[in-house]
Every structure is written in structure tokens, then in C-alpha cells.
Design a protein around this motif. Structure first.
Motif, PDB file in Angstrom:
ATOM      1  N   ASP A   1       0.496  -1.463  -0.165  1.00  0.00           N
ATOM      2  CA  ASP A   1       0.280  -0.006   0.160  1.00  0.00           C
ATOM      3  C   ASP A   1       0.558   0.986   0.060  1.00  0.00           C
ATOM      4  N   PHE A   2       0.355   2.914  -0.864  1.00  0.00           N
ATOM      5  CA  PHE A   2       0.744   3.534  -0.534  1.00  0.00           C
ATOM      6  C   PHE A   2       0.012   4.495   0.537  1.00  0.00           C
ATOM      7  N   LYS A   3       0.965   5.116   1.175  1.00  0.00           N
ATOM      8  CA  LYS A   3       0.788   5.358   2.677  1.00  0.00           C
ATOM      9  C   LYS A   3       0.995   6.864   2.306  1.00  0.00           C
ATOM     10  N   LEU A   4      -0.389   8.103   3.284  1.00  0.00           N
ATOM     11  CA  LEU A   4       0.581   8.849   3.349  1.00  0.00           C
ATOM     12  C   LEU A   4      -0.531   9.129   4.874  1.00  0.00           C
TER      13      LEU A   4
ATOM     14  N   TYR B   1       1.699  14.490  -1.135  1.00  0.00           N
ATOM     15  CA  TYR B   1       1.761  13.553  -2.401  1.00  0.00           C
ATOM     16  C   TYR B   1       2.885  12.994  -3.104  1.00  0.00           C
ATOM     17  N   TYR B   2       3.340  14.543  -3.632  1.00  0.00           N
ATOM     18  CA  TYR B   2       4.808  14.704  -4.664  1.00  0.00           C
ATOM     19  C   TYR B   2       5.738  14.573  -3.728  1.00  0.00           C
ATOM     20  N   PRO B   3       5.502  15.574  -2.343  1.00  0.00           N
ATOM     21  CA  PRO B   3       7.415  15.467  -1.245  1.00  0.00           C
ATOM     22  C   PRO B   3       7.170  13.608  -0.932  1.00  0.00           C
ATOM     23  N   THR B   4       6.284  13.527  -0.723  1.00  0.00           N
ATOM     24  CA  THR B   4       6.149  11.950   0.007  1.00  0.00           C
ATOM     25  C   THR B   4       6.866  10.708  -1.250  1.00  0.00           C
TER      26      THR B   4
END
Length: 435
Positions: A145-148, A198-201
Motif C-alpha cells: 500500500d502507498f500511504k500518506l 503526495y509529491y513530496p512523499t
């Protein structure tokens, strides 16, 4: 809040020359979004926006973006042809595809595009079909999973795209054997998010990956491609992505990783489509019919052929009625098209002002994945596209399809000059079939 559409007077001026339905693009808004993106990443000398052609594949739009210094992100043979015809050259073209044919790779190599490989098996396939360039990119899929924070933004493990972490060093070493000199990394882990983290992560993940691969494979890197994913707020009241914040946070992640690694400067690039053109267009349609049965329906001369997203995804698009923007929302309608499919609805139980037959209905935020997802179900024809300039002038940048266009690819099928009765020549039909 979705952008204010042109006035009723302006729309009547346009529809006097170009019948509805049509997509109407705002040139000034597109230019403004490109400029904002470029300013947010001005700290990176190599930054370039590679506009995702799939979002809005129109020559006039691409010319506008080219004039703003953009490149193009292509995903097919035809998109490569369009890019070449518009004068994009060499590394102004990014080719990110999957299940790619030999012909597509051969054309990408001929054009000198930056090729972004989607799978490790494509390395030898490209070597045989176009050859391995000195500069090449790899698409990364971390899996899981991709999480923020605690929010799951996407499920890369279920996505068909990209190479696994274990495959990345193997791929780079194989590419080096075949003559590659410099590498780029690309990844796309979330779609249409207005979460400014999103972009920074993503950038931090990719920058750390680059540093690791640089050490592990003794590989030189020239590019990190953050791809797309920055979205737009389709519903009123939702926040916009904060480009200034995004640019500064990506810069900080860059300095913490690439900046302390001893590596040469990397170009950080984007492939935004929706963010650039999405909020800068409207589908203009005319109300044709009312229907009063178990619900109240308003039928338009547009359908899912012109805008598929609501039928395909249940996607929300804001709707206004030209000249009634300030009127009370005292009616509840399903707003539909004419297709023989019950999901051909632009809105369900939408509160709107009273819509009268002949009213111009404005569907907002159709500038990306709107016209481009059109199709011909029920023999419906795709609509025109119109570009509105800041001075109020407008021009048609794609004509509407005609019945002649629809029949043109059918073997042995001819349409009379007045587009009346179609004529089928059995002999031609037989020849075409037997061939």
C-alpha cells in the motif's frame, strides 16, 4: 469551487457558429497552471513538465503547451506521431507505455524519445526492436500500500505497472551491459489527489532509491520523474493542491538525499495532465427533453460519448445552467444523455435551478480525460473542441465527427454524397472479407 464558466452571452455567441455539444477550453487558464507549476519547481534547473498527451490529445492544446516550454508524455504509437507532427524533438518526448509493441519502441527510438521501461522483460525486447539508448528510464513499483500518514492513497501491489524493488538493480546492470550510460526513475502511486504531501512523499522514496541504486550498481542518474497524480477538486468546497508547498517540500527532500550524496544534479520532472487542463474546460450541451416518471430527468444532446467519466467511474462533475448561476437550486434532476445504457448520466439526484428546453447546460472540469475518452457506441459521434482565448476570441480546434467519419473504416461500405442511405457493395464486402 469549479471555475466560473463563460457568460451566457459568450456561449450564445459561440453556439451561433458551433452547435452543441462541444468541449470549450480556456487558453489563459491552461497557461496559468503551467506557469504556476514551473515557478514551484524553478529551484531545479532541469525541471520540465511533460504534459500527459492522453489527457487532451489535441494539436492546438499541445502547441499552446509547447509555447510554454512543456514537453510531452506519450503512451502509444499515435501519440508519438502527434508529438512528432507538433515539433517535439528528442528528450522533449517521454515515452511511458506498457504492453508495448515493437513498432512503438522502434518509433520512440527513431524520435530520440526518453524511453521509460515498464517491465524487466522489455529490456531485451527493446534491444531487439530499436536498440538500447544511452539514456533510459525505469518505472518503479514498490508494491504494498502507498500511504500518506494513516491514509491509503493507492495499492501499487495491485497495479500492472513497473518493476519491483528486487528487479531494479538487476535491470540497471543488464542495461549497462547493453550500452546504457545514464538512468532515470519514474513512479506513479496515486491518482487525482489534492493532498499536497503526495509529491513530496513520492519524491523522497524515489530520491532515496536513486541514491541506493547509484551506490549498488555504480550507475549514473540524470532524471527523477514524479509522473502525474496531482489532481483537481471536482466537487465544490474541496481544496486545491498547494503547488508552492509541494515544490518547497520536494526541494527539501532533494537536498536531504541527492544533495548529500555527492551525485551530480538530477532533473526532477512531472507528467501532469489533469492538473494542467482539467479545470480549464467545460462541456457545453443543450437541454433537449424533460422526462417525468419515477424521477425527474433532463436529457441533453451530450452523452457519455462526450464525457465518459461519470458513467465509467461514477465521477462527479459540477453542473451549472448558463444565465442561471445565481438562481435557486430548487429542482432535483438526473441529467442524462441518450445512450441505451442506464449509466449514461452526468448527475444523479442533482440539485439545480429549473432547466428549460433549450437551456445551455455547462458541465465543468472536462479538460482532461473528457473528449479523449470518447467513443462511438450507439453510432453516436464525438463532438467538436473549441479554444477560447483571453481576449474573447474563439476557434474550433477539432470539428465534430460526421456520419462519413463513422462509416469510413467499414470495408465495402459507402455513403451517398448527401449522407443519406448507406450503400453496401456485396462484391467489395466479399473481397474485403476474403482478403
Amino acid at each position: 469551487m469549479p471555475r466560473t464558466a463563460p457568460s451566457l452571452e459568450k456561449l450564445r455567441e459561440i453556439t451561433a457558429e458551433i452547435p452543441t455539444p462541444f468541449h470549450l477550453y480556456d487558453a489563459a487558464g491552461i497557461r496559468k497552471n503551467v506557469t504556476s507549476l514551473q515557478q514551484a519547481f524553478s529551484w531545479n534547473q532541469g525541471f520540465k513538465e511533460y504534459f500527459a498527451v492522453k489527457a487532451t490529445p489535441n494539436a492546438a492544446i499541445l502547441q499552446l503547451l509547447k509555447d510554454q516550454g512543456c514537453g510531452v508524455d506519450c503512451s502509444s504509437y499515435t501519440e508519438l506521431l502527434l508529438a512528432d507532427a507538433m515539433g517535439f524533438r528528442g528528450h522533449e518526448i517521454m515515452f511511458s507505455s506498457n504492453v508495448t509493441s515493437a513498432e512503438e519502441y522502434q518509433l520512440a527510438r527513431k524520435l530520440g524519445a526518453i524511453i521509460n521501461l515498464d517491465d524487466i522483460s522489455h529490456i531485451d525486447f527493446l534491444a531487439e526492436n530499436g536498440g538500447i539508448p544511452e539514456d533510459i528510464c525505469l518505472r518503479f513499483n514498490p508494491g504494498g500500500d502507498f500511504k500518506l500518514g494513516t491514509t491509503v492513497m493507492g495499492d501499487p501491489g495491485e497495479a500492472k505497472y513497473g518493476l519491483t524493488p528486487q528487479q531494479m538493480p538487476v535491470a540497471i546492470n543488464r542495461l549497462k551491459e547493453l550500452g546504457a550510460k545514464r538512468f532515470g526513475i519514474h513512479s506513479f502511486l496515486a491518482s487525482n489527489t489534492t493532498d499536497s504531501d503526495y509529491y513530496p512523499t513520492l519524491a523522497k522514496i524515489l530520491f532515496e532509491l536513486v541514491v541506493d541504486l547509484h551506490k549498488q550498481c555504480d550507475a549514473e542518474f540524470f532524471l527523477v520523474n514524479l509522473s502525474g497524480g496531482i489532481g483537481i477538486p471536482y466537487k465544490p468546497g474541496l481544496p486545491n493542491a498547494d503547488l508552492e508547498y509541494i515544490g518547497s517540500k520536494v526541494h527539501a527532500a532533494y537536498e536531504q538525499t541527492i544533495g548529500t550524496s555527492g551525485m551530480k544534479d538530477l532533473a526532477v520532472v512531472a507528467e501532469l495532465g489533469r492538473f494542467i487542463t482539467g479545470p480549464n474546460a467545460w462541456l457545453i450541451a443543450t437541454a433537449l427533453h424533460h422526462k417525468d416518471i419515477h424521477k425527474q430527468y433532463v436529457g441533453l444532446d451530450a452523452s457519455a460519448v462526450n464525457l465518459l467519466r461519470p458513467a465509467m467511474y461514477g465521477a462527479y462533475h459540477h453542473i451549472t445552467v448558463a444565465g442561471k448561476e445565481d438562481a435557486a437550486l430548487d429542482h432535483v434532476y438526473d441529467v442524462t444523455g441518450s445512450l441505451c445504457e442506464n449509466n449514461d448520466k452526468f448527475a444523479i439526484d442533482r440539485e439545480l435551478p429549473e432547466i428549460e428546453i433549450g437551456d445551455l447546460v455547462v458541465i465543468h472540469d472536462t479538460g482532461a480525460h473528457g473528449h479523449s475518452m470518447g467513443y462511438n457506441y450507439n453510432g453516436k459521434l464525438r463532438s467538436a473542441e473549441v479554444l477560447l482565448e483571453e481576449d474573447g476570441s474563439f476557434r474550433m480546434i477539432r470539428r465534430a465527427e460526421t456520419p462519413r467519419d463513422y462509416f469510413a473504416t467499414i470495408a465495402g461500405f459507402e455513403v451517398t454524397e448527401d449522407l443519406g442511405k448507406p450503400e453496401l457493395d456485396p462484391l467489395k464486402q466479399g473481397d474485403a472479407t476474403s482478403a
